[in-house]
Design a protein around this motif. Structure first.
Motif, PDB file in Angstrom:
ATOM      1  N   MET A   1      -2.167  -2.221  12.196  1.00 44.03           N
ATOM      2  CA  MET A   1      -1.580  -3.444  11.404  1.00 44.03           C
ATOM      3  C   MET A   1      -0.900  -3.149  10.849  1.00 44.03           C
ATOM      4  SD  MET A   1      -3.095  -5.817  12.589  1.00 44.03           S
ATOM      5  CE  MET A   1      -2.714  -7.173  12.270  1.00 44.03           C
ATOM      6  N   GLY A   2      -0.092  -1.458  10.795  1.00 43.55           N
ATOM      7  CA  GLY A   2       0.664  -0.560  10.445  1.00 43.55           C
ATOM      8  C   GLY A   2       0.685  -0.530   8.650  1.00 43.55           C
ATOM      9  N   SER A   3       2.100  -1.435   8.099  1.00 39.67           N
ATOM     10  CA  SER A   3       1.642  -0.770   6.468  1.00 39.67           C
ATOM     11  C   SER A   3       1.742  -2.522   5.873  1.00 39.67           C
ATOM     12  CB  SER A   3       3.005  -0.127   6.571  1.00 39.67           C
ATOM     13  OG  SER A   3       4.135  -0.830   6.445  1.00 39.67           O
ATOM     14  N   GLU A   4       1.234  -3.724   6.359  1.00 40.30           N
ATOM     15  CA  GLU A   4       0.751  -4.677   6.422  1.00 40.30           C
ATOM     16  C   GLU A   4      -0.202  -4.567   4.950  1.00 40.30           C
ATOM     17  OE1 GLU A   4      -0.287  -6.817   9.396  1.00 40.30           O
ATOM     18  OE2 GLU A   4       2.182  -6.760  10.086  1.00 40.30           O
ATOM     19  N   ARG A   5      -0.020  -5.772   4.129  1.00 41.31           N
ATOM     20  CA  ARG A   5      -0.636  -5.425   2.810  1.00 41.31           C
ATOM     21  C   ARG A   5      -1.769  -6.845   3.660  1.00 41.31           C
ATOM     22  NH1 ARG A   5       1.952  -6.427  -2.893  1.00 41.31           N
ATOM     23  NH2 ARG A   5      -0.627  -5.014  -4.058  1.00 41.31           N
ATOM     24  N   MET A   6      -3.541  -6.481   2.774  1.00 41.81           N
ATOM     25  CA  MET A   6      -4.190  -7.266   3.840  1.00 41.81           C
ATOM     26  C   MET A   6      -4.926  -7.717   2.245  1.00 41.81           C
ATOM     27  SD  MET A   6      -4.299  -5.569   6.936  1.00 41.81           S
ATOM     28  CE  MET A   6      -4.407  -3.935   6.904  1.00 41.81           C
ATOM     29  N   ILE A   7      -5.803  -8.935   3.154  1.00 41.26           N
ATOM     30  CA  ILE A   7      -6.503  -9.426   2.227  1.00 41.26           C
ATOM     31  C   ILE A   7      -8.158  -9.743   3.245  1.00 41.26           C
ATOM     32  CG2 ILE A   7      -7.865 -11.390   1.021  1.00 41.26           C
ATOM     33  CD1 ILE A   7      -5.313 -11.070  -0.258  1.00 41.26           C
ATOM     34  N   ASP A   8      -9.293  -9.726   3.288  1.00 44.15           N
ATOM     35  CA  ASP A   8     -10.140 -10.066   3.848  1.00 44.15           C
ATOM     36  C   ASP A   8     -10.388 -11.403   3.427  1.00 44.15           C
ATOM     37  OD1 ASP A   8     -12.128 -10.457   5.590  1.00 44.15           O
ATOM     38  OD2 ASP A   8     -12.697  -8.705   6.217  1.00 44.15           O
ATOM     39  N   SER A   9     -10.944 -12.548   4.371  1.00 44.03           N
ATOM     40  CA  SER A   9     -10.719 -13.498   3.379  1.00 44.03           C
ATOM     41  C   SER A   9     -12.417 -14.196   3.886  1.00 44.03           C
ATOM     42  CB  SER A   9     -10.225 -14.723   3.797  1.00 44.03           C
ATOM     43  OG  SER A   9      -8.280 -13.844   3.244  1.00 44.03           O
ATOM     44  N   HIS A  10     -13.007 -13.458   4.712  1.00 44.53           N
ATOM     45  CA  HIS A  10     -14.488 -13.517   4.556  1.00 44.53           C
ATOM     46  C   HIS A  10     -15.504 -12.919   5.122  1.00 44.53           C
ATOM     47  CE1 HIS A  10     -17.588 -16.773   5.630  1.00 44.53           C
ATOM     48  NE2 HIS A  10     -18.380 -16.814   6.228  1.00 44.53           N
ATOM     49  N   VAL A  11     -15.982 -11.700   3.870  1.00 46.44           N
ATOM     50  CA  VAL A  11     -17.082 -10.492   3.922  1.00 46.44           C
ATOM     51  C   VAL A  11     -18.613 -11.404   2.884  1.00 46.44           C
ATOM     52  CG1 VAL A  11     -15.239  -9.442   3.948  1.00 46.44           C
ATOM     53  CG2 VAL A  11     -16.043  -9.429   2.069  1.00 46.44           C
ATOM     54  N   ARG A  39     -20.747  -0.049   0.441  1.00 49.57           N
ATOM     55  CA  ARG A  39     -20.415  -0.013   1.754  1.00 49.57           C
ATOM     56  C   ARG A  39     -19.099  -1.279   2.125  1.00 49.57           C
ATOM     57  NH1 ARG A  39     -26.393  -0.889   5.427  1.00 49.57           N
ATOM     58  NH2 ARG A  39     -27.023   1.264   5.120  1.00 49.57           N
ATOM     59  N   LEU A  40     -19.171  -1.719   1.325  1.00 47.60           N
ATOM     60  CA  LEU A  40     -17.856  -2.888   2.280  1.00 47.60           C
ATOM     61  C   LEU A  40     -16.346  -1.947   1.587  1.00 47.60           C
ATOM     62  CD1 LEU A  40     -16.660  -5.187   2.486  1.00 47.60           C
ATOM     63  CD2 LEU A  40     -16.945  -6.030  -0.300  1.00 47.60           C
ATOM     64  N   ARG A  41     -17.044  -1.595  -0.172  1.00 53.64           N
ATOM     65  CA  ARG A  41     -15.804  -0.775  -0.456  1.00 53.64           C
ATOM     66  C   ARG A  41     -15.365   0.142   0.581  1.00 53.64           C
ATOM     67  NH1 ARG A  41     -17.544  -0.047  -4.920  1.00 53.64           N
ATOM     68  NH2 ARG A  41     -18.910   2.560  -4.367  1.00 53.64           N
ATOM     69  N   SER A  42     -16.214   1.024   0.972  1.00 54.33           N
ATOM     70  CA  SER A  42     -15.882   2.762   2.229  1.00 54.33           C
ATOM     71  C   SER A  42     -14.711   1.822   3.262  1.00 54.33           C
ATOM     72  CB  SER A  42     -16.673   2.478   2.452  1.00 54.33           C
ATOM     73  OG  SER A  42     -17.650   2.182   3.334  1.00 54.33           O
ATOM     74  N   VAL A  43     -15.481   0.351   3.617  1.00 55.42           N
ATOM     75  CA  VAL A  43     -15.211  -0.044   4.358  1.00 55.42           C
ATOM     76  C   VAL A  43     -13.661  -0.653   4.744  1.00 55.42           C
ATOM     77  CG1 VAL A  43     -15.012  -1.903   6.851  1.00 55.42           C
ATOM     78  CG2 VAL A  43     -17.276  -0.887   6.086  1.00 55.42           C
ATOM     79  N   LEU A  44     -13.814  -1.759   3.800  1.00 53.50           N
ATOM     80  CA  LEU A  44     -11.644  -1.846   2.967  1.00 53.50           C
ATOM     81  C   LEU A  44     -11.057  -0.486   3.299  1.00 53.50           C
ATOM     82  CD1 LEU A  44     -12.903  -4.694   0.469  1.00 53.50           C
ATOM     83  CD2 LEU A  44     -12.848  -5.764   3.409  1.00 53.50           C
ATOM     84  N   ASP A  45     -11.740   0.363   2.489  1.00 56.73           N
ATOM     85  CA  ASP A  45     -10.580   1.168   1.587  1.00 56.73           C
ATOM     86  C   ASP A  45      -9.986   2.008   3.809  1.00 56.73           C
ATOM     87  OD1 ASP A  45     -10.471   0.882  -0.584  1.00 56.73           O
ATOM     88  OD2 ASP A  45     -12.274   2.396  -1.213  1.00 56.73           O
ATOM     89  N   ALA A  46     -11.177   2.476   4.361  1.00 55.05           N
ATOM     90  CA  ALA A  46     -11.010   2.812   5.584  1.00 55.05           C
ATOM     91  C   ALA A  46      -9.896   2.274   6.297  1.00 55.05           C
ATOM     92  CB  ALA A  46     -11.861   2.284   6.461  1.00 55.05           C
ATOM     93  N   HIS A  47      -9.271   0.469   6.625  1.00 58.12           N
ATOM     94  CA  HIS A  47      -9.014  -0.065   7.078  1.00 58.12           C
ATOM     95  C   HIS A  47      -7.814  -0.868   6.044  1.00 58.12           C
ATOM     96  CE1 HIS A  47     -12.859  -0.087   9.799  1.00 58.12           C
ATOM     97  NE2 HIS A  47     -12.105  -0.544  10.386  1.00 58.12           N
ATOM     98  N   GLU A  48      -7.363  -0.105   4.796  1.00 57.55           N
ATOM     99  CA  GLU A  48      -6.113  -0.257   3.997  1.00 57.55           C
ATOM    100  C   GLU A  48      -6.503  -1.519   3.406  1.00 57.55           C
ATOM    101  OE1 GLU A  48      -2.868   1.950   5.698  1.00 57.55           O
ATOM    102  OE2 GLU A  48      -3.742   3.712   4.714  1.00 57.55           O
ATOM    103  N   VAL A  49      -7.840  -2.748   3.196  1.00 59.59           N
ATOM    104  CA  VAL A  49      -7.433  -4.059   3.000  1.00 59.59           C
ATOM    105  C   VAL A  49      -7.605  -3.705   1.300  1.00 59.59           C
ATOM    106  CG1 VAL A  49      -8.735  -6.027   3.160  1.00 59.59           C
ATOM    107  CG2 VAL A  49      -8.602  -4.333   5.127  1.00 59.59           C
ATOM    108  N   GLU A  50      -6.627  -4.757   0.494  1.00 62.29           N
ATOM    109  CA  GLU A  50      -6.611  -3.920  -0.448  1.00 62.29           C
ATOM    110  C   GLU A  50      -7.897  -4.798  -1.056  1.00 62.29           C
ATOM    111  OE1 GLU A  50      -3.006  -4.622  -2.482  1.00 62.29           O
ATOM    112  OE2 GLU A  50      -1.656  -3.624  -0.526  1.00 62.29           O
ATOM    113  N   HIS A  51      -7.951  -6.469  -1.137  1.00 66.23           N
ATOM    114  CA  HIS A  51      -8.749  -7.560  -1.430  1.00 66.23           C
ATOM    115  C   HIS A  51      -9.705  -7.936  -0.240  1.00 66.23           C
ATOM    116  CE1 HIS A  51      -6.836  -7.423  -5.190  1.00 66.23           C
ATOM    117  NE2 HIS A  51      -6.178  -6.753  -4.744  1.00 66.23           N
TER     118      HIS A  51
END
Length: 274
Positions: A1-11, A39-51
């Motif tokens: 997804m490149g350098s886009e800032r990201m929020i995952d809205s359903h976890v 585990r959630l923190r590691s997944v979000l960090d790996a995919h550069e999802v901020e929130h």
């Protein structure tokens, strides 16, 4: 997804060692379904999802929000939450949840049925008064039945998983028509998520592409958010996080629209700092 800032809205978060499941739970996630905060923190960090928006699960915990609240507290602003509460929950109790980072509550008619919320008018009115959200999950044509009560309350509405349309029923199915109406009148936000729950086709779920295109067309990217549904409960096939992000690029090819769906809209709706 490149350098886009990201929020995952359903976890979801599941941590049964620290927060045991309710003894009466209808489903107890285990094994690879477990999603601890670490585990959630590691997944979000790996995919550069901020929130992320942590959605209280009916599986395991039901109305026990302790695991959710613990994760919100430990996240130190990284997360917002959707709690699972009873219809008799008071405005004061909702205000306490809001102070802890909860931005709304779930109405899971898909699991519990529409009748479960027959006496929820007071709860919805209190949510509206507190500027909190009703996070609605429906199947088939349930939204047609729920819509009048949601309309009367004037509550902010967030619809899970593209409204869970039936690909065999077509775009003109009453429930999906009702969802598109909510998009046209600007009264709701919809999550582009959960495609694997309703698709009859393997990844990349091309049978749902017309539905996602219709939702983005009627809601607009300023009323759409994206969610992974991590850690993927009760799945019939393997699901991985990165292909879900790639799927969004197929469903929403315009990069500017995608940035709004991944960042601008959820940041505004859930109160993340921009």
């Amino acid at each position: 997804m490149g350098s886009e800032r990201m929020i995952d809205s359903h976890v979801h978060v599941f941590d049964p060692l620290r927060f045991p499941y309710r003894t009466d739970t209808f489903y107890a996630p285990t094994g690879q379904e477990l999603g601890t905060p670490a585990r959630l923190r590691s997944v979000l960090d790996a995919h550069e999802v901020e929130h992320a928006l942590l959605v209280g699960p009916n599986s395991g915990y039901g109305e026990d929000n302790r695991c959710l609240l613990d994760a919100l507290d430990a996240g130190a602003g990284r997360y917002r939450g959707m709690a699972v509460v009873g219809n008799a929950t008071t405005r004061g109790e909702l205000a306490e949840l809001r102070a802890a980072g909860v931005v709304g509550v779930t109405l899971n008619a898909a699991l519990l049925g529409v009748e479960h919320y027959a006496d929820a008018a007071g709860l919805l009115a209190d949510l509206a008064a507190l500027n909190m959200i009703a996070d609605v999950q429906v199947v088939d044509d349930q939204l047609v039945e729920l819509a009048p009560m949601l309309d009367r309350a004037g509550v902010r509405v967030l619809v899970d998983h593209c409204g869970r349309p039936d690909p065999g029923a077509g775009l003109d199915a009453p429930g999906f028509r009702e969802l598109l109406r909510w998009g046209r009148c600007g009264r709701a936000v919809v999550k582009l998520s959960g495609c694997v729950k309703v698709s009859r086709a393997p990844y990349p779920h091309r049978d749902l592409l017309p539905y996602v295109e219709a939702l983005v067309g009627e809601f607009g990217p300023d009323r759409c958010v994206w969610g992974s549904d991590w850690p993927f409960l009760r799945m019939s096939e393997r699901i991985d996080y990165a292909p879900l992000l790639s799927l969004l690029a197929v469903q929403v090819p315009d990069g500017h629209d995608r940035r709004r769906i991944l960042w601008d809209t959820p940041a505004r709706e859930f109160g993340f700092p921009t």
